[in-house]
Structure formats: structure tokens, C-alpha cells
Write a protein that holds these residues in place. Sequence first.
Motif, PDB file in Angstrom:
ATOM      1  N   TYR A  22       0.707  -1.137  -0.104  1.00 52.80           N
ATOM      2  CA  TYR A  22      -0.020   0.007  -0.034  1.00 52.80           C
ATOM      3  C   TYR A  22       0.672   1.245   0.177  1.00 52.80           C
ATOM      4  O   TYR A  22       0.779   2.204  -0.790  1.00 52.80           O
ATOM      5  N   THR A  69     -17.462  -1.261   0.292  1.00 49.79           N
ATOM      6  CA  THR A  69     -18.056  -1.952   1.171  1.00 49.79           C
ATOM      7  C   THR A  69     -18.352  -0.745   2.526  1.00 49.79           C
ATOM      8  O   THR A  69     -19.531  -0.920   2.775  1.00 49.79           O
ATOM      9  N   GLU A  88     -10.750   6.002   7.781  1.00 54.35           N
ATOM     10  CA  GLU A  88      -9.902   5.459   6.720  1.00 54.35           C
ATOM     11  C   GLU A  88      -8.622   5.867   6.783  1.00 54.35           C
ATOM     12  O   GLU A  88      -7.986   6.860   7.144  1.00 54.35           O
ATOM     13  N   SER A  97     -11.403   0.338  -4.431  1.00 55.60           N
ATOM     14  CA  SER A  97     -12.689   0.636  -5.288  1.00 55.60           C
ATOM     15  C   SER A  97     -12.456   1.879  -6.093  1.00 55.60           C
ATOM     16  O   SER A  97     -13.125   2.024  -6.909  1.00 55.60           O
ATOM     17  N   ILE A 103     -15.968  -3.640 -14.339  1.00 55.11           N
ATOM     18  CA  ILE A 103     -16.778  -4.336 -14.816  1.00 55.11           C
ATOM     19  C   ILE A 103     -17.769  -5.156 -13.543  1.00 55.11           C
ATOM     20  O   ILE A 103     -17.448  -5.611 -12.636  1.00 55.11           O
ATOM     21  N   THR A 403     -16.914  -4.877  -7.194  1.00 55.89           N
ATOM     22  CA  THR A 403     -17.915  -3.718  -7.629  1.00 55.89           C
ATOM     23  C   THR A 403     -19.372  -3.988  -7.446  1.00 55.89           C
ATOM     24  O   THR A 403     -20.102  -3.256  -6.944  1.00 55.89           O
TER      25      THR A 403
HETATM   26  C1  FAD Z   1      -6.906  -3.999 -10.484  1.00 53.09           C
HETATM   27  C2  FAD Z   1      -8.121  -4.481  -9.921  1.00 53.09           C
HETATM   28  C3  FAD Z   1      -9.062  -4.630 -10.863  1.00 53.09           C
HETATM   29  C4  FAD Z   1     -10.239  -5.252 -10.349  1.00 53.09           C
HETATM   30  N1  FAD Z   1     -11.344  -5.045 -11.243  1.00 53.09           N
HETATM   31  C5  FAD Z   1     -12.548  -5.524 -10.965  1.00 53.09           C
HETATM   32  C6  FAD Z   1     -13.533  -5.511 -11.718  1.00 53.09           C
HETATM   33  O1  FAD Z   1     -13.568  -5.320 -12.922  1.00 53.09           O
HETATM   34  N2  FAD Z   1     -14.933  -6.030 -11.322  1.00 53.09           N
HETATM   35  C7  FAD Z   1     -14.951  -6.159 -10.065  1.00 53.09           C
HETATM   36  O2  FAD Z   1     -16.216  -6.311  -9.623  1.00 53.09           O
HETATM   37  N3  FAD Z   1     -14.174  -6.090  -9.070  1.00 53.09           N
HETATM   38  C8  FAD Z   1     -12.910  -5.806  -9.424  1.00 53.09           C
HETATM   39  N4  FAD Z   1     -11.814  -5.461  -8.570  1.00 53.09           N
HETATM   40  C9  FAD Z   1     -12.281  -5.843  -7.189  1.00 53.09           C
HETATM   41  C10 FAD Z   1     -12.935  -4.619  -6.659  1.00 53.09           C
HETATM   42  O3  FAD Z   1     -12.188  -3.631  -6.798  1.00 53.09           O
HETATM   43  C11 FAD Z   1     -12.784  -4.779  -4.995  1.00 53.09           C
HETATM   44  O4  FAD Z   1     -13.625  -5.956  -4.566  1.00 53.09           O
HETATM   45  C12 FAD Z   1     -13.684  -3.821  -4.131  1.00 53.09           C
HETATM   46  O5  FAD Z   1     -13.357  -2.420  -4.655  1.00 53.09           O
HETATM   47  C13 FAD Z   1     -13.412  -4.086  -2.530  1.00 53.09           C
HETATM   48  O6  FAD Z   1     -14.111  -2.974  -2.113  1.00 53.09           O
HETATM   49  P1  FAD Z   1     -13.742  -2.570  -0.396  1.00 53.09           P
HETATM   50  O7  FAD Z   1     -14.580  -1.353  -0.149  1.00 53.09           O
HETATM   51  O8  FAD Z   1     -14.119  -3.866   0.246  1.00 53.09           O
HETATM   52  O9  FAD Z   1     -12.510  -2.317  -0.250  1.00 53.09           O
HETATM   53  P2  FAD Z   1     -11.404  -1.149  -0.788  1.00 53.09           P
HETATM   54  O10 FAD Z   1     -11.986  -0.295  -1.905  1.00 53.09           O
HETATM   55  O11 FAD Z   1     -10.112  -1.864  -0.985  1.00 53.09           O
HETATM   56  O12 FAD Z   1     -11.296  -0.451   0.836  1.00 53.09           O
HETATM   57  C14 FAD Z   1     -10.612  -0.814   1.930  1.00 53.09           C
HETATM   58  C15 FAD Z   1     -10.269   0.358   2.623  1.00 53.09           C
HETATM   59  O13 FAD Z   1      -9.943  -0.043   3.910  1.00 53.09           O
HETATM   60  C16 FAD Z   1      -8.891   0.855   4.210  1.00 53.09           C
HETATM   61  N5  FAD Z   1      -8.027   0.413   5.505  1.00 53.09           N
HETATM   62  C17 FAD Z   1      -7.437  -0.764   5.616  1.00 53.09           C
HETATM   63  N6  FAD Z   1      -7.108  -0.975   6.949  1.00 53.09           N
HETATM   64  C18 FAD Z   1      -7.310   0.138   7.708  1.00 53.09           C
HETATM   65  C19 FAD Z   1      -7.241   0.570   8.779  1.00 53.09           C
HETATM   66  N7  FAD Z   1      -6.302  -0.209   9.770  1.00 53.09           N
HETATM   67  N8  FAD Z   1      -7.814   1.711   9.536  1.00 53.09           N
HETATM   68  C20 FAD Z   1      -8.451   2.498   8.389  1.00 53.09           C
HETATM   69  N9  FAD Z   1      -8.802   1.973   7.013  1.00 53.09           N
HETATM   70  C21 FAD Z   1      -8.225   0.889   6.700  1.00 53.09           C
HETATM   71  C22 FAD Z   1      -8.053   1.179   3.034  1.00 53.09           C
HETATM   72  O14 FAD Z   1      -6.957   2.065   3.078  1.00 53.09           O
HETATM   73  C23 FAD Z   1      -8.905   1.142   2.025  1.00 53.09           C
HETATM   74  O15 FAD Z   1      -9.389   2.206   1.479  1.00 53.09           O
HETATM   75  C24 FAD Z   1     -10.619  -5.180  -9.016  1.00 53.09           C
HETATM   76  C25 FAD Z   1      -9.605  -4.860  -8.055  1.00 53.09           C
HETATM   77  C26 FAD Z   1      -8.428  -4.486  -8.601  1.00 53.09           C
HETATM   78  C27 FAD Z   1      -7.334  -4.123  -7.584  1.00 53.09           C
END
Ligand code: FAD
Length: 462
Positions: A22, A69, A88, A97, A103, A403
Motif C-alpha cells: 500500500y 463496502t 479511513e 474501489s 466490470i 464492484t
Molecule cells: C486492479 C483491480 C481490478 C479489479 N477489477 C474488478 C472488476 O472489474 N470488477 C469487479 O467487480 N471487481 C474488481 N476488482 C475488485 C474490487 O475493486 C474490490 O473487490 C472492491 O473495490 C472492494 O471494495 P472494499 O470497499 O471492500 O475495499 P477497498 O476499496 O480496498 O477499501 C478498503 C479500505 O480500507 C482501508 N483500511 C485498511 N486498513 C485500515 C485501517 N486499519 N484503518 C482504517 N482504514 C483501513 C484501506 O485504506 C482502503 O481504503 C478489482 C480490483 C483491483 C485491485
Amino acid sequence: MQASNVINLHLHELYPSAKQAYQTTTEVDAGMTNISSEPYWWAAAPPQDFEMDSWPTRADVVIIGGGYTGFGAAIPLARAGLDVVILERDQIGSGASTRNGGITSGNLRVSLDKLTKKFGKEKATAFYREGKTAREDLFDFIKAEKIECDLQNCGRLVGALRPDSFESMKRAAEKLNVFLNIKTKVFERADLPDYIDTSRYCGGILRDDIGGIHPAKLLNGMCKIALAESVKISTQTKVLSVSKTNQTSTTSDFRVETSRGLISAGHVISATNAYTDKGQPWLRRRLVPVISEMIATKELGENMVRSLMPGLNMYSEALELGHYYRPSPDGKRILLGGRRMSPDPTKARDRLISGLTSIFPQLSGVSISNHWFGFVAFPFDQLPKLAVHDGVIYPAGFCGSGTVWARWLGQKAAHMVLDDLQDSVFQGVPFRTMPFYSGDPWFLPLAMNFYAIQDKFKTTTK
Ligand SMILES: Cc1cc2nc3c(=O)[nH]c(=O)nc-3n(C[C@H](O)[C@H](O)[C@H](O)COP(=O)(O)OP(=O)(O)OC[C@H]3O[C@@H](n4cnc5c(N)ncnc54)[C@H](O)[C@@H]3O)c2cc1C
């Protein structure tokens, strides 16, 4: 990919802890002139910082992590009148995200057949049905909230590299049709040019219910809604630990220690997913963070993109480590992604470029504008989770399809807090770890090797 490349992967270089990687996000491609290591999406919707007017001592709900999420949970909670705080560690939009391909697959990696063997037909179908509902719900949400995130109801085409995998794709598509009424269109090789100008595939299957979004604009839109609903957001605020204070009390049940101070909360939702650090050891032991990375071409022009992708769909391949790709929302570039297979960023980028030109040899010598990476989280059974441990709610483990799943299961976590009976089939599914696993996936190169070998068989013409 050459076998020697696979075997020579250096574990800690390739999969450093989520925290280390990260921190090095903006350095990884240093030295590659004119190629930005920032996600292409950030030009239109960069990550943002937010501060609260004053540090609150208490909230009804603390949400850790500001991705789909976290906001998926925050919006319904705030709309139900609860006092919600999002903490965050970095900026809003630093995690997956705003790094994804946009997609809206809502896929499950485990097939309907395998789920049926494990859970029985009814529950197996319920997992897939929830995916369908979640996908529709995302589209409805974007439209109802008028989020400008380049939503495209364009369909997704999966290309098959071998006749036998094409046949098994057809059988799986037929089941989706019968059990879930999901319409698919099957294209033999001769029909593919109407959708994609490539000779790589022997056939393909198009699903109308999957589309595309601008991922960072979606998160931006969710963040704006949350702020309008009085959700408090504090960025650059790392949660260090979460503990229960009082087993019986209905308020101030949790003590959340952060880099900015303490806060107590009636409920805690962990939304850190693949970026989970050592402050949440229970979750960390249950998720395998895998690097997914993408390239964006420099502008090719609308005519060129349309000639390569006449269907202007979203695309992917029937392989374990296949590529996913799409036109940019303005139709002028192509964005392609895949799993990282080399610790060397130059080689990693070249692998993606060679993936692109193996699909479109016409793009040989193409210039790349951006190359970036992020983490996706896999539970060991590869099924998304909505778990509760010591009172903390954990929506997590979307296996690269977040997504749809991240917002949906974040929302379901909110409904668990609200106790309003909007259950999910994912509640109560066991969330297991492995002996001696603490969150650093030392075995990943082996697993990648295994998948690369499987793919070799799937690409050899029978
Ligand atoms: C390159 C790439 C391509 C992808 N393509 C697709 C696609 O085309 N279609 C699809 O459906 N999905 C895709 N995904 C997956 C999708 O992006 C993720 O599953 C989704 O964004 C997860 O969202 P989230 O909110 O759970 O996590 P994130 O968006 O990762 O958010 C988690 C957050 O938690 C924060 N955090 C962590 N630890 C702490 C802490 N101790 N204190 C405070 N904050 C903290 C982090 O800083 C981060 O901002 C892809 C992912 C990547 C990396």
C-alpha cells in the motif's frame, strides 16, 4: 508465460504485506518514463481527504475503511437515523474501489455444481440468485441516486480458448438460464467479429446483465451521498485495534483505538477487505490478498477501439489467470487487467501488454499511459463472506468481483445492525483460516504456478 518465470517468483517482493505494498503504490513503477503508476480513473475522480469538525467520542456505528463496502454500509445506516463514522487509513479512494476494471460482474468463483455438492441445490442456487439481485440493485442504485459514473448496460463477453472449455461454458450458461433466468447469447467463432476482432477465441458467451462503470466516479458518488446523509468521515486515520468493552450493554459496546484517538461505538463494521492490516488479526488470517493490476493504452481513437471491439462490451477470458478488458468510458482507449505474475514491475507491465497484443495483434507497439495495481481478497473457499466475530461484522472476500459484492454485502452488514430482517444467504457461511497462516500469503507463487499450468492446458488446441 515461461515456466522459469513462474518458479523464480520471490514471495516477499511479489506479495509484500498489504501495508507495505500500500505504501509503495506510487513508487512501484518509478523509472518508467511517461507511464503513470496512478490508476487511469484518478484523472477524473482522485482520492480525497476529509476531516471531522471535532473528534467524536462515540458513534452508533464505526465503519473501518472507505471503499464500496464501507459506503455501502454507511448510506442505509445514516438513512435509518444512526450516527455513522467512517475511519479511513489513507484517503477515500486509495483502496481497490478506485483501482478496478469497473466490470460489474458480481461473479462467484465457485461453480453452481460445486456449490450444490457442498450446500445442496437450494442454497447453491440462492448464492447465485443473490448475485443476480445484487447486480440489479447496483444498477438501480446508480440510476435512482443519479450517480454520474458512466454506467453502461453493455453486456460482458467471455472468450473461450478451447472447444472443450467453450462446451463447459455453454453448459454453465444453460444452467444460469434455467435456474435464474439469466439470458446469455452463445457466439461461435464465425460470429465473434460482430463483438470483437480477434482470432484468439474459438467462441464466446455474452451476458446482458453485466455492464461497466467508472469505478472511481462510483465511489465518489457514494461518498457524496454519505456526506449528504451526515456520515462523518475521517481520513488519514488508522484503526489500530477494536475491542469489546461490555458484553451486556447495548451502547458503547466497542472501544476503537485509532491513530487519532479513541472512539466508542455501538457497532463496528470492518470494510478493509484486501487492505486489512495487523490491527485486525482475525480477518487478516482469513483473507489472501492477491495483486491485480491494469494498464490503460494511450488514446487510440474511437474508430480504432470500435474496430477492435465493435460490441463495446466488457470482456474476459475463460482461464484461471485470464485477462479482463474493456474500452474506456469515452471509447478512446483500452484498459486491460490481470493477476500479477512477476515481482518486477517492468515485466509485470510487459506481461499485460503481451496479453493485450495476443488478443489484438493489431496493437503491437502500442503506447501505455498508466500501469497500476491493487489488492483483491480471497477467502480460502473463494466464497464472499458476511461474518460476525466478537460482535464485529465483516463483509469481505469478494475474489476480484467487488464492484457488485462489496456494496451489496456492506449494505447487508448495515441491515444486520438495523436488524430489519433483510437477510443474506452469505450470513453464517463458515469463514475459515489455515494453520500457521497470519496474512502473508507465502504460498501464493505456488498457487499461481498451479493456475498458470492449468491455463496452459486450457490454451493448447485439442
Ligand atoms: C486492479 C483491480 C481490478 C479489479 N477489477 C474488478 C472488476 O472489474 N470488477 C469487479 O467487480 N471487481 C474488481 N476488482 C475488485 C474490487 O475493486 C474490490 O473487490 C472492491 O473495490 C472492494 O471494495 P472494499 O470497499 O471492500 O475495499 P477497498 O476499496 O480496498 O477499501 C478498503 C479500505 O480500507 C482501508 N483500511 C485498511 N486498513 C485500515 C485501517 N486499519 N484503518 C482504517 N482504514 C483501513 C484501506 O485504506 C482502503 O481504503 C478489482 C480490483 C483491483 C485491485
